[in-house]
Scaffold this active site. Structure first.
Site, PDB file in Angstrom:
ATOM      1  N   PRO A  56       0.829  -1.207   0.000  1.00  0.00           N
ATOM      2  CA  PRO A  56       0.000   0.000   0.000  1.00  0.00           C
ATOM      3  C   PRO A  56       0.858   1.249   0.000  1.00  0.00           C
ATOM      4  O   PRO A  56       1.877   1.325   0.694  1.00  0.00           O
ATOM      5  CB  PRO A  56      -0.773  -0.114   1.316  1.00  0.00           C
ATOM      6  N   ARG A  94      -0.768   4.915  -1.233  1.00  0.00           N
ATOM      7  CA  ARG A  94      -1.769   5.948  -0.968  1.00  0.00           C
ATOM      8  C   ARG A  94      -2.544   5.706   0.328  1.00  0.00           C
ATOM      9  O   ARG A  94      -2.759   6.630   1.113  1.00  0.00           O
ATOM     10  CB  ARG A  94      -2.770   5.978  -2.133  1.00  0.00           C
ATOM     11  N   TYR A 152      -4.364  14.148 -12.937  1.00  0.00           N
ATOM     12  CA  TYR A 152      -5.369  13.072 -12.860  1.00  0.00           C
ATOM     13  C   TYR A 152      -6.792  13.608 -12.725  1.00  0.00           C
ATOM     14  O   TYR A 152      -7.699  12.835 -12.414  1.00  0.00           O
ATOM     15  CB  TYR A 152      -5.094  12.182 -11.639  1.00  0.00           C
ATOM     16  N   CYS A 184       1.711  30.057 -14.847  1.00  0.00           N
ATOM     17  CA  CYS A 184       1.191  30.515 -16.125  1.00  0.00           C
ATOM     18  C   CYS A 184       0.709  29.362 -16.993  1.00  0.00           C
ATOM     19  O   CYS A 184       1.292  29.058 -18.035  1.00  0.00           O
ATOM     20  CB  CYS A 184       2.275  31.295 -16.861  1.00  0.00           C
ATOM     21  N   GLU A 185      -0.317  28.685 -16.529  1.00  0.00           N
ATOM     22  CA  GLU A 185      -0.939  27.583 -17.268  1.00  0.00           C
ATOM     23  C   GLU A 185      -2.357  27.459 -16.779  1.00  0.00           C
ATOM     24  O   GLU A 185      -2.587  27.494 -15.569  1.00  0.00           O
ATOM     25  CB  GLU A 185      -0.251  26.245 -16.949  1.00  0.00           C
ATOM     26  N   TYR A 217       1.350  11.099  -3.104  1.00  0.00           N
ATOM     27  CA  TYR A 217       1.590  11.638  -4.444  1.00  0.00           C
ATOM     28  C   TYR A 217       1.432  13.166  -4.451  1.00  0.00           C
ATOM     29  O   TYR A 217       0.954  13.743  -5.418  1.00  0.00           O
ATOM     30  CB  TYR A 217       0.688  10.946  -5.487  1.00  0.00           C
TER      31      TYR A 217
HETATM   32  C1  LIG Z   1       2.526   2.448  -7.113  1.00  0.00           C
HETATM   33  C2  LIG Z   1       2.618   1.029  -6.709  1.00  0.00           C
HETATM   34  C3  LIG Z   1       2.080   0.613  -5.497  1.00  0.00           C
HETATM   35  C4  LIG Z   1       1.311   1.526  -4.581  1.00  0.00           C
HETATM   36  O1  LIG Z   1       0.082   1.923  -5.128  1.00  0.00           O
HETATM   37  P1  LIG Z   1      -0.971   2.688  -4.204  1.00  0.00           P
HETATM   38  O2  LIG Z   1      -2.133   2.879  -5.063  1.00  0.00           O
HETATM   39  O3  LIG Z   1      -0.338   3.966  -3.790  1.00  0.00           O
HETATM   40  O4  LIG Z   1      -1.264   1.808  -3.043  1.00  0.00           O
HETATM   41  C5  LIG Z   1       2.268  -0.705  -5.139  1.00  0.00           C
HETATM   42  N1  LIG Z   1       2.935  -1.573  -5.917  1.00  0.00           N
HETATM   43  C6  LIG Z   1       3.461  -1.201  -7.108  1.00  0.00           C
HETATM   44  C7  LIG Z   1       4.180  -2.202  -7.928  1.00  0.00           C
HETATM   45  C8  LIG Z   1       3.317   0.101  -7.540  1.00  0.00           C
HETATM   46  O5  LIG Z   1       3.816   0.461  -8.716  1.00  0.00           O
END
Ligand SMILES: *Cc1c(COP(=O)(O)O)cnc(C)c1O
Length: 434
Positions: free
Chosen positions: A289, A291, A331, A358-359, A387
């Site tokens: 994990p 995020r 995103y 400036c975008e 992120y």
């Molecule tokens: C980015 C990534 C994660 C983490 O993803 P989350 O959505 O932030 O939990 C886990 N494993 C791999 C291989 C990734 O590229």
């Protein structure tokens, strides 16, 4: 659940008044709650308690040294994607030997560093990568531990840029070709086949795609255990967080009020759905994990520069910009925006919340309903712990933002704001222009 809430009129992180942090360290500044990170980690660890599980924090989500140290203390290992991240784990005083190295384009130098540091395993994404790793391990006279990332061709129902488990994504080896890839790995004298890996995408809000992917690959995983004696199965990361109702979701009552069919994914639901599928394998299970562990544990503090009233449209111009938090531009993501000083007697304001870059893409929110705020007042962009700072850049020669970690009633700067001198330190004027 998280630790951001109003006490009286003021938004706090744990027991710290966020306006005090903004005044002391300026803005834009990321602020993280150590307690929220710890809660997230503990809840997930408990939810998969029925497994022999190892949580590898996907540190690309937030790679600040203090954050890494915090997770290492909680017992986490790491999911790494570069030589720089290996060095960060070492710099944080954490253990590379329980961590895994992912990514489609590892260089020979990165492979060498990971082997020298005793990486737990390489998550290999192609047959050419197997050959390269075998070559590097041979030069060092060691056997490289490997797992192959299998692409289960499952739709994660998330944003296209963070969908990774479909057959048209660049990631992994298709399930149909995976047996051949393992046979190739086993023939390399300097590779040791240790496991298997999947990761289907990020910000998944239901358990169903995880269940679909795991169900699809479990027979293959069992076969690998029989054929190669693999010891682990990594099911990747991807657990989503609440962005839309971020502040309210800090309270248990909010979760209780959600209708069952629209309840966001919880670690408990994730565990309940997956543990029964994984337990019979009798393997160590790795979770990656990113995020989920840090997303709702961080906010980005920003100061209002101007309220620009236009014809039919208002613009709230703030001092944070897309270089500090690129998720909305990249995103189309939603971040809840709340004032650090809440005043319910004020009028409402509908405005686009924009940065100074400036975008037109430098916009955090379109037509957002807020309380009226003016120059010098502070706002928090919620759910910015993942992120956020990790993807910050210097576009428009803007310094990387500061970062602060809160622990109870205390807070400390964990990443000082960059100076102009630091920003230009590696630049030089060539001889022919002098
Ligand atoms: C980015 C990534 C994660 C983490 O993803 P989350 O959505 O932030 O939990 C886990 N494993 C791999 C291989 C990734 O590229």
């Amino acid at each position: 659940m998280h630790h951001f809430r109003y006490v009286g009129q003021n938004l706090r992180c744990e027991s710290v008044d966020l306006a005090e942090v903004a005044r002391l360290y300026g803005t834009p500044t990321y602020v993280y709650s150590a307690a929220t990170m710890a809660d997230n980690y503990t809840r997930l660890a408990r939810a998969v308690g029925g497994l022999d599980a190892q949580i590898c924090f996907a540190m690309k989500a937030n790679s600040s040294l203090a954050v890494l140290r915090h997770f290492a203390r909680l017992g986490a290992a790491f999911d790494l994607v570069s030589g720089g991240e290996i060095r960060r784990v070492l710099a944080a005083g954490a253990d590379v030997r329980r961590s895994v190295f992912a990514g489609v384009g590892k260089t020979e130098a990165e492979m060498r560093l990971a082997l020298e540091q005793g990486i737990f395993a390489f998550h290999v994404e192609s047959e050419p990568e197997l050959a390269r790793l075998n070559h590097v391990a041979g030069q060092l006279g060691v056997k490289a531990p490997v797992a192959i990332r299998v692409n289960p061709d499952v739709d994660a129902h998330t944003h296209a840029k963070i969908t990774t488990g479909k057959s048209d994504n660049k990631f992994g080896v298709p399930l149909a070709q995976a047996a051949a890839a393992y046979a190739a790995a086993a023939k390399h004298p300097h590779l040791a086949v240790k496991g298997v890996q999947i990761h289907i995408g990020s910000q998944l809000t239901s358990a169903a795609p995880f269940v679909e992917a795991v169900t699809k690959v479990v027979p293959f995983v069992a076969q690998l255990k029989a054929d190669y004696g693999i010891s682990y199965f990594s099911i990747g990361g991807g657990i989503g967080i609440v962005y839309q109702d971020a502040l309210a979701s800090g309270q248990p009552a909010w979760w209780d009020a959600q209708p069952a069919d629209r309840r966001p994914l919880t670690p408990e639901a994730y565990g309940a759905a997956l543990v029964p599928l994984l337990q019979p394998l009798g393997l160590k299970i790795l979770l990656e994990p990113g995020r989920f562990l840090v997303g709702n544990a961080g906010v980005l503090l920003t100061r209002v520069e101007h309220l620009k009233r236009g014809a039919g449209k208002n613009f709230l111009i703030v001092d944070a910009a897309m270089n500090d938090l690129i998720r909305p531009a990249m995103y189309d993501s939603h971040h809840e925006i709340v004032p650090l000083h809440r005043d319910t007697t004020r009028r409402a304001l509908t405005a686009d919340v924009v940065g100074p870059i400036c975008e037109s893409g430098d916009c955090f929110a379109h037509d957002r309903l807020l309380q009226e705020v003016g120059e010098g007042e502070y706002l928090a962009l919620m759910s910015a712990g993942a992120y956020g700072s990790a993807m910050a850049g210097r576009y428009n020669t803007r310094a990387l933002p500061a970062e602060v970690l809160v622990h109870g009633g205390a807070f400390e700067l964990i990443h000082a704001r960059e100076s102009f001198e630091q920003m230009i330190a590696n630049e030089k004027i060539p001889a022919f222009l002098q």
